[in-house]
Design an enzyme around this catalytic site. Structure first.
Site, short mmCIF file in Angstrom:
data_model
loop_
_atom_site.label_atom_id
_atom_site.label_comp_id
_atom_site.label_asym_id
_atom_site.label_seq_id
_atom_site.Cartn_x
_atom_site.Cartn_y
_atom_site.Cartn_z
N TYR A 1 0.86 -1.19 0.00
CA TYR A 1 0.00 0.00 0.00
C TYR A 1 0.89 1.23 0.00
O TYR A 1 1.86 1.30 0.74
CB TYR A 1 -0.89 0.00 1.25
N ASP B 1 9.21 2.80 -0.68
CA ASP B 1 8.23 3.41 0.22
C ASP B 1 8.57 2.96 1.64
O ASP B 1 8.26 1.84 2.04
CB ASP B 1 6.81 2.98 -0.17
N LYS C 1 4.97 8.79 8.90
CA LYS C 1 4.81 8.21 10.25
C LYS C 1 5.86 8.71 11.24
O LYS C 1 5.68 9.78 11.81
CB LYS C 1 4.78 6.68 10.14
N1 PMP Z 1 2.91 4.02 2.39
C1 PMP Z 1 2.92 3.06 3.33
C2 PMP Z 1 3.94 1.96 3.26
C3 PMP Z 1 1.99 3.09 4.37
O1 PMP Z 1 2.01 2.13 5.30
C4 PMP Z 1 1.04 4.14 4.40
C5 PMP Z 1 -0.01 4.24 5.50
N2 PMP Z 1 -0.15 3.20 6.35
C6 PMP Z 1 1.08 5.11 3.40
C7 PMP Z 1 2.02 5.01 2.41
C8 PMP Z 1 0.09 6.24 3.40
O2 PMP Z 1 0.36 7.11 4.44
P1 PMP Z 1 -0.79 8.08 5.05
O3 PMP Z 1 -1.77 7.18 5.72
O4 PMP Z 1 -0.03 8.97 5.98
O5 PMP Z 1 -1.37 8.81 3.90
#
Ligand code: PMP
Length: 436
Positions: free
Chosen positions: A151, A246, A274
Site C-alpha cells: 500500500y 516506500d 509516520k
Molecule cells: N505508504 C505506506 C507503506 C503506508 O504504510 C502508508 C499508510 N499506512 C502510506 C504510504 C500512506 O500514508 P498516510 O496514511 O499517511 O497517507
C-alpha cells in the site's frame, strides 16, 4: 462485546455513524474486519491508551507507526509547546525545516535532497509524479510497477490490483478511479524476481518507476528477499527507471537508516512518513539530487502544500528524530519486540495452534499459520477466523492489537519488560480461549 447504555464507545459509534461515513475518518478504525465496537480513544501515555469507558489498553498500533518513543513523551510535548508559542503556521520558510531536511539526509544516506509534505499518501503520490517526470533522462515516462499487497496511500495510480494476466496492466481497486489511469500501473507478485525480469523485458523502456515496500507492512509483515530487491535495483538501473522505496512505515522504525540500511540497497527515491512526524502530519520524499532537481521551482514537476513543513509538526518530528538517536535505542527496541514475539509463540505452543511471528526493529507480524509467510498468497491463506477471535480475546484482556489480520504491529520504546510480560500473560489466557 459490551453494548449497554453505559458503553460510551457504542454511544459515540452510534452518534458518529450519523455524521461521519461509517463513523470513522479512516476505514480500518471501524473494526469491520474483526467485528464489534470500535474503541474511541480519549488519552494516551507511554505504551498505553484509554478509551471513553476509561478502560486502559496496551497499545500495539502506536497510531499505525508514528509513536515510536511512546505516547506524550515529555521531550516531544515540550518541543511542540515551545513551537506553538512562536506561531502555528507561516506559509514561508523556517530554520526548523532546514534542520529537519539536514537530519533526514544525515540518517538516510541515499537521500541527497528532500521535500516535506503532510501525509504518506501525499509523499508517495508526489514521488510517483516526480519519477514519471524525471525518468528516461528527463524525457518522462508513463508506466509504473507496484506489487500486490503493498500500500502506498490512496493516489489514483496506486489504487490498483492485478489485471487478468500477469503482464497486463492493472484494474482499479477502488470505485472512482478511471481505468485510463490504472492502465499504466503494472501489478506484480511480491518476492517474485522472475516476474520483474519478464515485465522489464516486455515494457522496459516505458517504465518510469518501481515502487515497493522494502519490508511490507500492509499485508501483515512480509520481508522482501534480498534477491527480489537486487533484481529490482539492477533492472531499474539498466532501463533508466526510478527505484522508489516506500519507507513510510519502515523508515526510522526497523532501523535508524530504514529498511534500505538493513539490505544495503540504495533506491533513487525514498518515501517517508509516520515516525518523522512523531504523531503530527509530516511526511517526505527525497533522493538523488539529479532526480530531485526536476521538482518545482527548479524543474517542471509541480508539487506544493499550504501546510508543508508546518512548524509545530516539524518540532514534533525533530524531537522524535533526536530521541531515536539515543545510544542503544534500536538495540533495545529490537530486543523488546522480539521478546514479545517469542513470548506470544511460546504462549500459543501448549495449545497446538498453528501460530508464528516475525519482527524487524520495532515492527512485528503475527500469523495464524505454521510458517512465516513470504508471499501475498501465503498471507491470504492464514487463519483469519482464529485471528479475529484472538484479537477480541486480547482486547477483552486490555491489549489492543491491529484490528485486522493484514496489518503489521508496532512496539514503542515505552513498552518495557513489564508491559511485554503483561501482554504475554494476557496471550496465555487468550490462546486458551481461542483454542477451545
Ligand atoms: N505508504 C505506506 C507503506 C503506508 O504504510 C502508508 C499508510 N499506512 C502510506 C504510504 C500512506 O500514508 P498516510 O496514511 O499517511 O497517507
Amino acid at each position: 462485546t459490551m453494548s449497554t447504555t453505559a458503553d460510551r464507545n457504542q454511544q459515540l459509534f452510534d452518534r458518529a455513524q450519523r455524521s461521519i461515513p461509517g463513523g470513522v475518518n479512516s476505514p480500518v478504525r471501524a473494526f469491520r474486519s474483526v467485528g464489534g465496537t470500535p474503541r474511541f480513544i480519549s488519552r494516551a501515555k507511554g505504551p498505553h491508551f484509554w478509551d471513553e469507558n476509561g478502560t486502559r489498553y496496551i497499545d500495539y498500533i502506536g497510531s499505525w507507526g508514528p509513536m515510536i518513543v511512546g505516547h506524550t513523551h515529555p521531550a516531544v510535548v515540550a518541543a511542540m509547546q515551545a513551537a506553538i508559542e512562536r506561531g502555528l503556521s507561516y506559509g514561508a520558510p523556517t530554520a526548523a525545516e532546514v534542520e529537519m531536511a539536514e537530519e533526514i539526509i544525515k540518517l538516510v544516506p541515499s537521500i541527497e535532497q528532500v521535500r516535506l509534505v503532510s501525509s504518506g499518501t501525499e509523499a508517495a503520490m508526489s514521488a510517483l509524479r516526480l519519477a514519471r517526470g524525471a525518468a528516461g533522462d528527463g524525457k518522462g515516462r508513463r508506466k509504473i510497477i507496484k506489487f500486490e499487497g503493498c500500500y502506498h496511500g490512496h493516489a489514483d495510480s496506486l489504487l490498483v490490483k492485478a489485471g487478468s494476466g500477469l503482464l497486463t496492466f492493472g484494474n482499479p481497486s477502488s470505485a472512482g478511479v478511471p481505468a485510463e489511469i490504472t492502465q499504466h500501473t503494472l501489478v506484480l507478485d511480491y518476492n517474485d524476481p522472475q516476474q520483474l525480469e519478464d515485465a522489464f523485458k516486455a515494457h522496459g523502456d516505458d517504465i518510469a518507476c518501481v515502487m515497493v515496500e522494502v519490508i511490507a507492512g500492509n499485508m501483515n509483515l512480509v520481508r522482501a528477499t534480498p534477491e527480489f530487491l537486487q533484481t529490482m535495483r539492477r533492472l531499474c538501473t539498466q532501463h533508466g527507471a526510478i527505484l522508489a522505496f516506500d519507507e513510510v512505515m519502515t523508515g526510522f522504525r526497523v532501523a535508524l537508516g530504514g529498511a534500505q540500511s538493513i539490505y544495503g540497497i540504495e533506491p533513487d527515491l525514498t518515501v517517508l512518513g509516520k515516525v518523522i512526524g512523531g504523531g503530527m502530519p509530516v511526511a517526505a520524499f527525497g533522493g538523488r539530487k539529479d532526480v530531485m532537481k526536476h521538482l518545482a521551482p527548479l524543474g517542471g514537476v509541480y508539487q506544493a502544500g499550504t501546510l508543508s513543513g508546518n512548524p509545530v509538526a516539524v518540532a514534533c518530528g525533530m524531537a522524535t528524530l533526536k530521541l531515536i538517536q539515543a545510544p542503544g535505542f534500536y538495540q533495545r527496541l529490537t530486543a523488546q519486540t522480539s521478546a514479545l514475539i517469542d513470548g506470544l509463540v511460546a504462549a500459543a505452543k501448549p495449545h497446538g495452534l498453528a501460530f508464528c511471528g516475525d519482527s524487524v526493529g520495532g515492527m512485528f507480524g503475527i500469523y495464524f499459520a505454521s510458517a512465516v509467510p513470504q508471499t501475498y498468497a501465503q498471507i491470504m491463506a492464514t487463519d483469519k477466523t482464529r485471528f479475529n477471535a484472538f484479537f477480541h480475546a486480547m482486547l477483552d484482556r486490555g491489549v489492543y492489537l491491529a484490528p485486522s489480520a493484514y496489518e503489521a504491529g508496532f512496539v514503542s520504546a515505552a513498552h518495557d519488560e513489564q508491559v511485554i510480560a503483561a501482554t504475554v500473560a494476557a496471550a496465555q489466557d487468550a490462546f486458551a480461549a481461542v483454542a477451545g
